[in-house]
Scaffold this active site. Structure first.
Site, PDB file in Angstrom:
ATOM      1  N   HIS A 147       5.800  -6.008  10.361  1.00 57.03           N
ATOM      2  CA  HIS A 147       6.066  -5.736   8.946  1.00 57.03           C
ATOM      3  C   HIS A 147       7.480  -6.187   8.594  1.00 57.03           C
ATOM      4  O   HIS A 147       8.434  -5.883   9.305  1.00 57.03           O
ATOM      5  CB  HIS A 147       5.886  -4.245   8.660  1.00 57.03           C
ATOM      6  CG  HIS A 147       4.449  -3.851   8.645  1.00 57.03           C
ATOM      7  ND1 HIS A 147       4.007  -2.653   8.149  1.00 57.03           N
ATOM      8  CD2 HIS A 147       3.343  -4.485   9.060  1.00 57.03           C
ATOM      9  CE1 HIS A 147       2.693  -2.570   8.263  1.00 57.03           C
ATOM     10  NE2 HIS A 147       2.277  -3.674   8.829  1.00 57.03           N
ATOM     11  N   LYS A 581       2.378   5.702  -1.209  1.00 57.09           N
ATOM     12  CA  LYS A 581       2.432   4.903  -2.430  1.00 57.09           C
ATOM     13  C   LYS A 581       1.360   5.351  -3.417  1.00 57.09           C
ATOM     14  O   LYS A 581       1.556   5.304  -4.630  1.00 57.09           O
ATOM     15  CB  LYS A 581       2.273   3.415  -2.088  1.00 57.09           C
ATOM     16  CG  LYS A 581       2.384   2.481  -3.296  1.00 57.09           C
ATOM     17  CD  LYS A 581       2.584   1.044  -2.866  1.00 57.09           C
ATOM     18  CE  LYS A 581       1.327   0.458  -2.269  1.00 57.09           C
ATOM     19  NZ  LYS A 581       0.317   0.139  -3.298  1.00 57.09           N
TER      20      LYS A 581
END
Length: 918
Positions: A147, A581
């Site tokens: 990532h 999120k």
């Protein structure tokens, strides 16, 4: 700072001043006196502005920074960024120094260390056989991901490690004055080189670069420390009371990887990258084995004239192509020469290019790691059977342990893809085989029926006469490569196929059918699988459905057969980033906890062993925080000996680039997992704790969703007030910032979402909604509600860990800095309205934290971190100020290379200063 704290941190202050002075001298030498004076003026103003809260200094700092030319701004950003890097080195070095001092002073070891764990075991009267029984079932895997929040280059990391090493040499006990001087000269040389090293990559990382970056950490830490930790565990068990010899346990720790196999949202991961990942991993493993076998031969010139050997060892020596007359009476060396030759032949057979010396003759390659291990076992048994245990317990023991951990593959690589992609491929396969023309429109029951029929049939769906899309061909190719790798490198090379956005049983069945197409699932009435089919539940809705999804999965005879073929274990992955999120910090944490509790019960009813895979990120907003506390905060029964968790972004470098720090983190993972495995007794969670959390979560969820997803203009505010666009342009990863080409937050990956909020110092994903929830709760419950929350803080590990992680982010958030970013929003009315809501919620969250905990300041229980944050802030302020100024210029049309480079350098510098920002 009180006197004891000042005394114990004196060495840290000395190191920081030394490195800062050398950096200053380097800047003066390379950039001139004027630039040095300018940077020093800015530094003094920043310190006075932050620490002394001097208003005039703050104004003067702003005027000075705003007046910088583009070229000057870049130099200032580089200077403050490098100071943050050097401060990180000094802090890490100081932590290690303090740990060694604590041991020398005879302090009790921490519970998160192996020494602490086994000391407690001894005091409880734990017997050797009980410890063996427990630890034989324990396995912890840290899984490295690619990532893109690691903004540092490997060359920069290597320089930092060298600086840390020379710092350690400089203050080692007994160091002579001339040696200290020589060490300082080396530090000056390294910092001068660092100053002239490009901080940013000139081009975007490719997957092959990410493979190399991940491999670097094996050299830094894993190859040496995993076998050493294994030996320490076995030795500690042997010290416990009880019968039997020292055990040889299965590996208790290993490292996995997503690099090269994680294609969710990354079109650049292909069959070729998976093959390349294993080729490079195999080369790394064989280079290590060859070097160790060669060194072992030099260490064992044992003569049969002076020591006895077993017949098996003599036979092994006779099979060696080594016929040198100088070694005819040295069977260990001859045997190891033969082992070396077989390793070279094995590497050749696997297509690996290894850095080996020439083998002494042609021999057969090893068929698998177990054949290599068998030869080492013969050498070990001969030594131990003939008064050579001391020799066997050195390099040979470490090599045997390394082979058990790393095999020929080095690290298990997971496959991962989004469920929507699996569906698209199934649509093509079923249509092409004339099985189903409208699979996409079929309901869940119909899908399951079709897929179950395919699992029972030996017929392949794929046909040579159908022209499949590039997507389908790519997916099938990577599965074929996985099957080939599985056969060639061993079953441990690839063990998992993770399904992102798993929502239903058909999502899991689709993967089973696709694996069947590659030969990794054997069809029939009772199908078997070579890979775990791992659902990843990562949105709030997915987490809530997870228990029922798994209950339905276990109800299928085919699923039970697949699970049975994998040893009765089913792995489930939980996503921290996307759930945050989706629903905000508090709701994400609570839904994850509830899902774990419910899944434990579902698995108990099904008689299946549960292995959780925690998709945690570096920052709190993505499930980060201290791993030891996080593992112990899991629900009772959820850690059943085995645990996997991701290590992501810049956290990988901060945890594992330094060998000593890496070992400390690995110890903590293992100690926490063993403790959590043993902690099966129900905890003192009063019946209303869960009801309280449900109440808090509902309010927090509504507040978070209202701001992020339901407020008109919020997306515009986010994209203007944070450097999200500029982060997407950085060359820090091969994966696109969004899953789809859109501006929607739903399509944005969680990594840049969190990373961008950290840059502007809002840290919104790590706290928003909690303040509203607590205010609403206390408004209804009053003092009684406050007492309940305080009790939860004192007695419930989950609640305490959640608030402790929140505290760290609240300590780093700074809306006085963030207010400058607000001015980047073109619509001032929109900017003021949304920023006002953020400020109000942050005030409420801070108030809630102090109300619940009774603290009077942040990080009271962690003064070292509090001091670190306090000391860093003055050096971050100029970086934030210049980031805003450069963003203004860039967005106004100043697209010169230096402006863009300056923005990217500020992103780099702030990430280094904040440490866990992504």
């Amino acid at each position: 700072m009180d006197t004891p704290a000042r005394d114990k941190d004196a060495s840290l202050g000395e190191d920081i001043r030394l490195l800062g002075r050398i950096l200053g001298d380097t800047i003066r030498d390379h950039e001139g006196e004027f630039t040095f004076d300018l940077i020093e003026t800015i530094r003094k103003l920043a310190v006075a502005s932050r620490r002394l809260e001097d208003v005039e200094s703050r104004k003067s700092l702003a005027r000075t920074l705003d007046a910088l030319t583009d070229e000057q701004a870049v130099l200032v950003v580089r200077a403050f960024s490098y100071f943050s890097l050097l401060a990180n080195i000094a802090e890490d070095r100081h932590h290690l120094r303090r740990q060694r001092q604590h041991r020398q002073d005879g302090m009790e070891p921490l519970a998160s260390t192996l020494r602490g764990f086994f000391r407690e075991a001894k005091s409880r009267g734990t017997r050797r056989e009980d410890s063996i029984a427990t630890l034989s079932k324990v396995h912890v895997a840290a899984v490295l991901t690619a990532h893109p929040t690691e903004v540092q280059r490997k060359s920069t990391l290597d320089a930092q490690l060298a600086i840390a090493d020379w710092l350690a040499r400089r203050d080692a006990p007994g160091t002579l004055s001339e040696e200290r001087t020589a060490a300082e000269i080396e530090l000056r040389r390294l910092i001068a080189s660092l100053w002239q090293t490009r901080m940013l990559r000139p081009v975007k990382l490719a997957v092959r670069d990410e493979i190399e970056n991940a491999l670097a950490f094996f050299g830094y830490t894993f190859i040496s420390e995993l076998p050493a930790l294994q030996a320490d565990v076995e030795d500690a068990i042997a010290e416990l009371p009880g019968d039997g010899a020292r055990p040889q346990l299965p590996p208790v720790l290993s490292v996995g990887s997503w690099v090269g196999g994680d294609r969710d949202g990354n079109p650049f991961v292909t069959a070729e990258t998976l093959e390349q990942a294993f080729r490079r991993q195999g080369q790394t493993a064989f280079d290590h084995y060859l070097a160790e076998v060669h060194a072992l031969g030099a260490e064992l010139p044992v003569s049969r004239l002076l020591a006895r050997m077993t017949p098996a060892l003599e036979r092994l020596a006779e099979t060696s192509p080594d016929r040198s007359p100088h070694r005819q009476d040295e069977p260990y060396r001859r045997a190891l020469t033969g082992v070396y030759a077989r390793l070279v032949a094995t590497a050749d057979a696997l297509g690996l290019q290894v850095a080996s010396r020439t083998a002494v003759g042609a021999v057969e390659p090893y068929s698998d790691p177990q054949a290599f291990a068998a030869d080492l076992d013969i050498i070990d048994a001969s030594l131990r059977g003939n008064n050579g245990a001391l020799l066997a317990d050195g390099r040979l023991r470490r090599l045997r342990s390394a082979l058990r951990v790393f095999g020929f593959h080095l690290a298990t690589v997971d496959l991962r893809q989004n469920s929507a992609v699996h569906e698209e491929v199934m649509v093509e396969l079923l249509r092409g085989a004339n099985v189903e023309n409208d699979y996409a429109g079929a309901g869940e029951d119909v899908r399951q029926r079709i897929l179950r029929e395919e699992l029972s049939s030996p017929r392949m769906l794929r046909s040579l006469f159908v022209d499949y899309s590039e997507l389908a061909r790519g997916e099938l190719a990577i599965l074929e490569t996985a099957a080939t790798t599985h056969r060639r490198m061993g079953a441990a090379a690839i063990r998992q196929h993770v399904i992102s956005k798993a929502e239903s049983v058909s999502d899991m069945l689709e993967v089973a059918v696709l694996l069947k197409e590659a030969g990794l699932v054997t069809p029939g009435e009772k199908p078997t699988s070579r890979l775990q089919i791992v659902p990843l539940f990562e949105t709030i809705a997915d987490l809530r459905r997870a228990p029922e999804t798994m209950r339905e999965w276990f109800a299928l005879p085919e699923a039970r057969s697949i699970v049975a073929s994998l040893g009765g274990v089913q792995e489930v992955m939980l996503g921290y980033s996307d759930s945050n999120k989706d629903g905000g910090y508090l709701t994400s944490n609570w839904e994850l906890y509830k899902a774990e509790v419910a899944l434990v019960e579902v698995f108990r009813e099904a008689g299946v062993r549960l292995r959780f895979f925690h998709g945690r990120g570096g920052t709190v907003g993505r499930g980060g925080g201290p791993s030891y506390d996080a593992i112990l905060a899991q629900p009772p029964g959820s850690v059943q000996g085995e645990l996997r968790l991701t290590e992501q972004g810049e956290v990988i470098a901060s945890k594992y680039s330094n060998r000593d720090i890496g070992r400390r983190n690995l110890e903590a993972l293992l100690a926490a997992t063993v403790r959590a495995t043993l902690d099966t007794a129900p905890r003192a969670e009063h019946s209303d704790y869960h009801a309280v959390m449900d109440e808090l979560s509902a309010t927090a969820y509504a507040a978070y969703r209202d701001l992020v997803y339901e407020t008109p203009g919020f997306v515009d505010f986010f994209r203007a007030t944070t450097p999200i666009r500029e982060i997407a342009e950085l060359n820090i990863g091969s994966r696109p910032a969004s899953r789809k080409p859109s501006e929607r937050i739903e399509d944005l990956r969680a990594i840049p979402w969190v990373f961008s909020w950290a840059q502007c110092r809002v840290m919104l994903p790590g706290w928003y909604g909690l303040g509203s929830a607590v205010d609403s709760f206390l408004g209804r419950r009053g003092p009684e509600g406050q007492a309940v929350l305080a009790e939860m803080w004192r007695t419930w590990p989950f609640f305490r860990a959640m608030l402790s992680n929140l505290e760290m982010l609240l300590a780093k958030a700074d809306l006085s800095v963030a207010a400058r970013y607000k001015d980047l929003v073109p619509d001032p009315v929109l900017a003021d309205a949304i920023f006002s809501r953020i400020r109000t919620e942050l005030d409420a969250t801070v108030r809630a934290f102090f109300t619940i905990t009774g603290s009077i300041g942040f990080l009271e229980s962690n003064p070292a971190l509090a001091r670190s944050i306090r000391n860093r802030f003055p050096y971050l302020d100029p970086l934030n100020h210049l980031q805003v100024e450069l963003l203004k210029r860039y967005r106004a049309g100043a697209t010169e290379v230096k402006v863009k480079r300056g923005i990217h350098l500020t992103i780099n510098g702030l990430a280094a200063g904040l440490r866990n920002s992504g």
